[in-house]
Each structure stands twice: as structure tokens, then as C-alpha cells.
Design an enzyme around this catalytic site. Structure first.
Site, PDB file in Angstrom:
ATOM      1  N   ARG A 179      -8.429  -5.138 -31.783  1.00  0.00           N
ATOM      2  CA  ARG A 179      -7.687  -5.205 -32.386  1.00  0.00           C
ATOM      3  C   ARG A 179      -7.611  -5.682 -33.589  1.00  0.00           C
ATOM      4  O   ARG A 179      -7.552  -5.459 -34.931  1.00  0.00           O
ATOM      5  CB  ARG A 179      -6.075  -5.409 -32.080  1.00  0.00           C
ATOM      6  CG  ARG A 179      -6.131  -4.269 -31.014  1.00  0.00           C
ATOM      7  CD  ARG A 179      -4.445  -5.386 -30.099  1.00  0.00           C
ATOM      8  NE  ARG A 179      -3.421  -4.683 -31.111  1.00  0.00           N
ATOM      9  CZ  ARG A 179      -2.109  -3.527 -30.831  1.00  0.00           C
ATOM     10  NH1 ARG A 179      -2.905  -3.149 -29.965  1.00  0.00           N
ATOM     11  NH2 ARG A 179      -1.452  -3.502 -31.657  1.00  0.00           N
ATOM     12  N   TYR A 198     -12.043  -0.437 -20.142  1.00  0.00           N
ATOM     13  CA  TYR A 198     -13.118   0.057 -21.400  1.00  0.00           C
ATOM     14  C   TYR A 198     -13.466  -1.814 -21.902  1.00  0.00           C
ATOM     15  O   TYR A 198     -12.944  -2.187 -21.917  1.00  0.00           O
ATOM     16  CB  TYR A 198     -12.392   0.699 -22.105  1.00  0.00           C
ATOM     17  CG  TYR A 198     -10.899   0.203 -23.681  1.00  0.00           C
ATOM     18  CD1 TYR A 198     -10.962   0.045 -24.158  1.00  0.00           C
ATOM     19  CD2 TYR A 198      -9.863   0.999 -22.598  1.00  0.00           C
ATOM     20  CE1 TYR A 198     -10.305  -0.835 -24.992  1.00  0.00           C
ATOM     21  CE2 TYR A 198      -8.813   0.638 -23.872  1.00  0.00           C
ATOM     22  CZ  TYR A 198      -9.523  -0.471 -24.957  1.00  0.00           C
ATOM     23  OH  TYR A 198      -8.468  -0.825 -25.596  1.00  0.00           O
ATOM     24  N   ASP A 224       5.163   1.726 -37.163  1.00  0.00           N
ATOM     25  CA  ASP A 224       5.820   1.007 -35.968  1.00  0.00           C
ATOM     26  C   ASP A 224       7.567   1.287 -36.197  1.00  0.00           C
ATOM     27  O   ASP A 224       8.344   1.503 -35.359  1.00  0.00           O
ATOM     28  CB  ASP A 224       5.488  -0.443 -35.187  1.00  0.00           C
ATOM     29  CG  ASP A 224       5.372   0.789 -33.900  1.00  0.00           C
ATOM     30  OD1 ASP A 224       4.114   2.233 -33.829  1.00  0.00           O
ATOM     31  OD2 ASP A 224       5.096  -0.270 -32.785  1.00  0.00           O
TER      32      ASP A 224
HETATM   33  P1  FAD Z   1       2.955  -3.602 -36.199  1.00  0.00           P
HETATM   34  O1  FAD Z   1       1.787  -4.140 -35.856  1.00  0.00           O
HETATM   35  O2  FAD Z   1       4.445  -4.460 -35.694  1.00  0.00           O
HETATM   36  O3  FAD Z   1       2.490  -4.526 -37.566  1.00  0.00           O
HETATM   37  C1  FAD Z   1       4.173  -5.459 -38.406  1.00  0.00           C
HETATM   38  C2  FAD Z   1       3.727  -6.575 -39.257  1.00  0.00           C
HETATM   39  O4  FAD Z   1       5.063  -6.841 -39.865  1.00  0.00           O
HETATM   40  C3  FAD Z   1       3.741  -7.878 -38.631  1.00  0.00           C
HETATM   41  O5  FAD Z   1       3.266  -8.085 -39.095  1.00  0.00           O
HETATM   42  C4  FAD Z   1       5.108  -8.661 -38.604  1.00  0.00           C
HETATM   43  O6  FAD Z   1       4.855  -9.882 -38.647  1.00  0.00           O
HETATM   44  C5  FAD Z   1       4.904  -8.064 -39.892  1.00  0.00           C
HETATM   45  N1  FAD Z   1       6.081  -8.192 -40.314  1.00  0.00           N
HETATM   46  C6  FAD Z   1       7.800  -7.487 -39.484  1.00  0.00           C
HETATM   47  N2  FAD Z   1       9.229  -7.995 -39.791  1.00  0.00           N
HETATM   48  C7  FAD Z   1       8.753  -8.798 -41.085  1.00  0.00           C
HETATM   49  C8  FAD Z   1       9.878  -9.281 -42.188  1.00  0.00           C
HETATM   50  N3  FAD Z   1      10.882  -9.506 -41.819  1.00  0.00           N
HETATM   51  N4  FAD Z   1       9.763  -9.513 -42.504  1.00  0.00           N
HETATM   52  C9  FAD Z   1       7.930  -9.258 -43.003  1.00  0.00           C
HETATM   53  N5  FAD Z   1       7.006  -8.955 -42.060  1.00  0.00           N
HETATM   54  C10 FAD Z   1       7.200  -8.857 -41.441  1.00  0.00           C
HETATM   55  N6  FAD Z   1      -1.548   2.151 -30.636  1.00  0.00           N
HETATM   56  C11 FAD Z   1      -2.902   3.665 -31.036  1.00  0.00           C
HETATM   57  O7  FAD Z   1      -3.539   3.248 -31.727  1.00  0.00           O
HETATM   58  N7  FAD Z   1      -4.295   3.184 -29.743  1.00  0.00           N
HETATM   59  C12 FAD Z   1      -4.132   2.715 -28.503  1.00  0.00           C
HETATM   60  O8  FAD Z   1      -4.604   1.853 -27.540  1.00  0.00           O
HETATM   61  C13 FAD Z   1      -3.031   1.690 -28.764  1.00  0.00           C
HETATM   62  N8  FAD Z   1      -3.037   0.537 -26.956  1.00  0.00           N
HETATM   63  C14 FAD Z   1      -1.525   0.132 -27.070  1.00  0.00           C
HETATM   64  C15 FAD Z   1      -1.368  -0.077 -26.861  1.00  0.00           C
HETATM   65  C16 FAD Z   1      -0.222  -1.786 -25.691  1.00  0.00           C
HETATM   66  C17 FAD Z   1      -0.327  -2.597 -24.861  1.00  0.00           C
HETATM   67  C18 FAD Z   1       1.043  -1.151 -26.635  1.00  0.00           C
HETATM   68  C19 FAD Z   1       1.815  -2.626 -26.458  1.00  0.00           C
HETATM   69  C20 FAD Z   1       0.596  -0.547 -28.073  1.00  0.00           C
HETATM   70  C21 FAD Z   1      -0.348  -0.001 -27.825  1.00  0.00           C
HETATM   71  N9  FAD Z   1      -0.603   0.528 -29.420  1.00  0.00           N
HETATM   72  C22 FAD Z   1      -1.573   1.530 -28.917  1.00  0.00           C
HETATM   73  C23 FAD Z   1       0.455   0.942 -30.259  1.00  0.00           C
HETATM   74  C24 FAD Z   1      -0.126   0.086 -31.562  1.00  0.00           C
HETATM   75  O9  FAD Z   1      -0.242  -1.282 -30.759  1.00  0.00           O
HETATM   76  C25 FAD Z   1       1.110  -0.018 -32.582  1.00  0.00           C
HETATM   77  O10 FAD Z   1       1.494   1.600 -32.764  1.00  0.00           O
HETATM   78  C26 FAD Z   1       0.734  -0.494 -33.623  1.00  0.00           C
HETATM   79  O11 FAD Z   1       0.513  -1.544 -33.441  1.00  0.00           O
HETATM   80  C27 FAD Z   1       2.191  -0.763 -34.806  1.00  0.00           C
HETATM   81  O12 FAD Z   1       1.468  -0.814 -35.927  1.00  0.00           O
HETATM   82  P2  FAD Z   1       2.415  -1.363 -37.171  1.00  0.00           P
HETATM   83  O13 FAD Z   1       1.318  -2.136 -38.464  1.00  0.00           O
HETATM   84  O14 FAD Z   1       3.402  -0.185 -37.524  1.00  0.00           O
HETATM   85  O15 FAD Z   1       3.404  -2.435 -36.616  1.00  0.00           O
END
Ligand code: FAD
Length: 423
Positions: A109, A216, A293
Site C-alpha cells: 500500500r 501473496y 471510503d
Molecule cells: P483512507 O485510506 O481512509 O484515507 C483517508 C485519509 O483522510 C487519511 O489519510 C486520513 O488521515 C485523512 N483524514 C481523515 N479525516 C480527516 C480530516 N477530518 N481532515 C483531514 N484529513 C483527514 N482495497 C483494494 O482495492 N484492494 C485490496 O486488496 C484491499 N484490501 C484490504 C484489506 C484490508 C484488511 C482492509 C481493511 C482494506 C482493504 N482494502 C482493499 C480497502 C482499502 O484499504 C480502502 O478502501 C482504501 O484505502 C480507502 O482509501 P481512501 O483514501 O478513501 O480512505
């Protein structure tokens, strides 16, 4: 600190969703700023599986070669029964690449996050840390965010990519994350530390009663990545302190030797309780839109969470670019409406399929045997399971392919399958 210098797009959250959207919009010539609450940009956790619907976009971004060089291209994905270790079904990933035109790969990641971070820097994205957003409001000319330290910032539009516990989501709905009572343990370690030979040419998934185990390789095969997921009895009993390492050991005690030998390698100081949210079909509130997310946290059984976030940014950027007038002004209302017309329904399908998939993986007793028989009978070169998800990302509802509905096990014709008492 955020400057008063207004941007076209202000993005809250610098995870994979926020940074990939920032890059997608900046390469269209837009001024983009990312506000991240943490003191540095980074990712915790271990591996990510990246399917062809995402490598297609990485190719469009000109980032696929870099991602490939950092990851691993496995030859196959194999599903086995976690109790008896027997193979249930497989995907030939070279054939999958031939069918969809783009590879299936696995990557750390933090490596994928780093690719987007460097790409954002090259495109001149303003990357701000120590900026925690606490509130949002629409203005006559855009949207404004409030920060925890009292500052404010503005953009023509604001994209909230602030993850599972999104603050922005409250503008649209007053819901809470839904606990699955499952918890994930992870491990990423040098392959020498595995203590035995592991076949890193495959993505391996063992499915078992109330548990599963994924394995993997990462970083060209130098690292082993493992994920162990199980249902917590303490969570079911309503206890606060659930998903603890003692539960990990007992959850996998009855699995095959191949799985059991991986459990002592899991990280034990950190675990991820698994939550999703019910699908949300409205993502846009004036000039504020949800992404990643924040809009659609899934259970990870489809391995599409980060991918959906990356697709969101690609779709939004394409719609923005298509609505730019001669003077450079973008019809943002049109672009956001087009984004909202296509992405929520796609993500709803993935979210609900992920829940169903989890139930199928975790079956016990007779349903487990029936599932195994159905999976063993599956033609490994039948792509009807994956066409709706691994094909090109739809830009419009008309382009969205029909969803594949797995046969519900309770209505499937299981006569003649093991455990059929009439047979
Ligand atoms: P996040 O990664 O949660 O990022 C949110 C960001 O916003 C963070 O940096 C946080 O610090 C910041 N933030 C939060 N609140 C605030 C605020 N109020 N002000 C400013 N900044 C803020 N997905 C896949 O596609 N393939 C996989 O194989 C896969 N495997 C997974 C395995 C596990 C065990 C898990 C738990 C998840 C997996 N996922 C996988 C899902 C994936 O990890 C998430 O869907 C993805 O990381 C979401 O990205 P995001 O940027 O939307 O959210």
C-alpha cells in the site's frame, strides 16, 4: 498552512483516494490542494490487490510501469478450503490479462500511495499536512472548510476523501459504520523470515468457517504478505475488547497445516476491526462531494475498496474535462451530477456483493460442502463472475454492465452434491 490562495479543487484526505483524485484533476490543468490531518503523507498496512479495472486507469495515468516495477504480477489466484486445504477454483491471471487487456497485480500500500504522492508533486498539487478539517459549508462561489486550529480554506469544489469516519458524510446522512464482527490481522515480512517455502507466483485465498486467510508476495517477491480474517466471538457477545490475539489463535486452530503455519507470523500489536456502511446513493451536497471510503467503505472481500476510490477520481476528472468551456471555466454542477449519476450505483453493487461474498466464504457445515462442490465445478475460464467489475470503468449509467448475481445457495439445485440427504 493552507494559503488564502483559492484553488479549483480542495481535497480533504491524503489517502489513496484523495491523492489519486488530486493527480487526476491536476493533470487536467486544475489547481488542486490536499489537506491531510496527519503530520506526514503515508499509508499503514500491508498489501493491496489491484485488478484490471484499476491497472487500466493506472495505464491511462502513465503510472502503470512504475506500479508494475514496485509490485508483483502473480500467475494465478487460487481459492482453497481452509479446513481440508483442497483447491476449489482458480483464475489464470495471464489469461485474465489477455481478456481484460490489463494485468492483475499486488503491491504494498505504501508503494502505491508513494506513486500517487510523487505524481501529485510533479503536477504541482499543493500538499498540506497537519490540517484536520472539522466542518464544511457551501458559499456563493464554491465551498469552504473549517480546520481544527481555527483556520479556513476554500475551493471552487471540495472533495471529501476523509475515509470510513468521514466528517463530510454527515452533510448527507446521519449513519454509522456497520460492524461485521470480523477482524483482520495483517503481516508483511521479508520472505526469508517466513521460515519455509511459499509459492509467491499465486495469490492464495483459503476460505473456512467464520475465517479466511490470504497470502501473496510483494516487492518483486522479496516480501510475504498475509491477511488473516475471522469472526470474533467476543464481538458477538457484545464485549468491548474484541478481536484480540487469543481469538486469532483459536479461530484458526481447526484449519489445515498450510494456513496454521502462517498464523504465528501475523502482526499481533495491531488489528483491523472490519466495518462497512450501508450504500449511500447521494454523494454531492452543493459544491462538496464524497469520494473513496467516505462515500462507500466496503468489507474488503472483493478487494475493490482502494480501486473504487481510484475509479471515483478518474470518473470525476473525465467529467470535469468534458465540461470545460473555451475560457477554461468548468461546469462543475454538470460534472458533479454526471459523477453522481454513475458511481454510487456501481459502488452499491460492490458493497452488497462484498457482504454476500463474505457469507459465502465463511460458511460451515452442509452449506460449506455445497459451496465447495459448486466452486469445484466452476469453469476457471468463465469470466461472468468478473466482467461487471474488471471491465472498463463506466462513465455513464448506460455504460455500466449488468451485474452478475451469484446463485443464492438456498435456492440452487444442489441435488447430487455432497451432503444432499436425499441422494
Ligand atoms: P483512507 O485510506 O481512509 O484515507 C483517508 C485519509 O483522510 C487519511 O489519510 C486520513 O488521515 C485523512 N483524514 C481523515 N479525516 C480527516 C480530516 N477530518 N481532515 C483531514 N484529513 C483527514 N482495497 C483494494 O482495492 N484492494 C485490496 O486488496 C484491499 N484490501 C484490504 C484489506 C484490508 C484488511 C482492509 C481493511 C482494506 C482493504 N482494502 C482493499 C480497502 C482499502 O484499504 C480502502 O478502501 C482504501 O484505502 C480507502 O482509501 P481512501 O483514501 O478513501 O480512505
Amino acid at each position: 498552512p493552507p494559503s488564502a490562495n483559492p484553488v479549483d479543487v480542495l481535497i480533504v484526505g491524503g489517502g489513496i483516494g484523495g491523492l489519486s483524485a488530486a493527480y487526476a484533476l491536476a493533470r487536467e490543468g486544475l489547481r488542486v490542494r490536499v489537506l491531510e490531518r496527519a503530520g506526514a503523507f503515508g499509508e499503514v498496512g500491508a498489501g493491496l490487490q489491484i485488478a484490471p479495472n484499476c491497472t487500466r486507469i493506472l495505464h491511462d495515468y502513465g503510472l502503470l510501469d512504475e506500479v508494475k516495477s514496485l509490485g508483483v504480477l502473480p500467475r494465478s489466484m487460487v481459492m482453497r478450503d481452509a479446513v481440508d486445504g483442497g483447491e476449489l477454483t482458480r483464475l489464470d491471471l495471464a489469461d485474465l490479462e489477455r481478456v481484460y487487456g490489463f494485468p492483475y497485480l499486488v503491491i504494498h500500500r505504501s508503494d502505491l500511495h508513494g506513486v500517487f504522492l510523487r505524481a501529485c508533486r510533479r503536477e504541482g498539487v499543493d500538499l498540506v499536512t497537519d490540517a484536520r478539517v472539522t466542518g464544511y459549508e457551501n458559499t456563493s462561489s464554491g465551498a469552504r472548510v473549517r480546520l481544527a486550529d481555527g483556520r479556513a480554506d476554500e475551493g471552487r469544489i471540495v472533495i471529501a476523501a476523509d475515509g470510513l469516519h468521514s466528517v463530510a458524510r454527515r452533510l448527507l446522512i446521519d449513519d454509522e459504520p456497520v460492524s461485521s464482527s470480523y477482524v483482520a490481522y495483517r503481516a508483511a515480512l521479508p520472505i526469508e523470515d517466513a521460515g519455509r517455502d511459499v509459492d509467491l507466483s499465486e495469490v492464495s485465498v483459503h476460505v473456512g468457517p467464520r475465517c479466511h486467510f490470504v497470502r501473496y508476495g510483494l516487492r518483486g517477491g522479496e516480501m510475504l504478505n498475509q491477511v488473516a480474517v475471522f469472526q470474533s466471538p467476543k464481538a458477538l457477545a457484545g464485549e468491548e475488547d474484541w478481536g484480540t490475539p487469543d481469538e486469532l489463535d483459536s479461530a484458526f486452530a481447526a484449519t489445515c497445516p498450510d494456513v496454521r503455519s502462517g498464523i504465528p507470523l501475523m502482526w499481533r500489536d495491531r488489528w483491523w476491526r472490519m466495518y462497512d456502511r450501508d450504500p449511500l446513493m447521494t454523494w454531492v451536497h452543493g459544491n462538496v462531494a464524497l469520494l473513496g471510503d467516505a462515500a462507500h467503505p466496503p468489507l474488503q472481500y472483493m478487494a475493490q475498496g482502494a480501486i473504487m476510490a481510484i475509479e471515483d477520481g478518474w470518473v470525476l476528472a473525465r467529467h470535469a474535462a468534458a465540461r470545460r468551456a473555451g475560457d477554461g471555466a468548468i461546469d462543475w454542477q454538470g460534472a458533479l451530477a454526471a459523477y453522481e449519476a454513475v458511481r454510487p450505483e456501481h459502488c452499491r453493487r460492490v458493497l452488497t456483493t462484498a457482504r454476500a461474498w463474505g457469507e459465502l466464504w465463511h460458511l460451515d457445515g452442509l452449506p460449506r460442502l455445497q459451496r465447495n462442490a459448486l466452486l469445484r465445478a466452476r469453469d476457471p475460464y468463465d469470466y461472468s463472475f468478473t466482467d461487471w467489475i474488471y471491465g472498463p470503468t463506466a462513465l455513464t449509467p448506460e455504460e455500466e454492465p449488468p451485474m452478475f448475481t451469484p446463485i443464492p445457495l438456498d435456492t440452487a439445485d444442489v441435488s447430487g452434491l455432497p451432503g444432499d440427504t436425499d441422494a
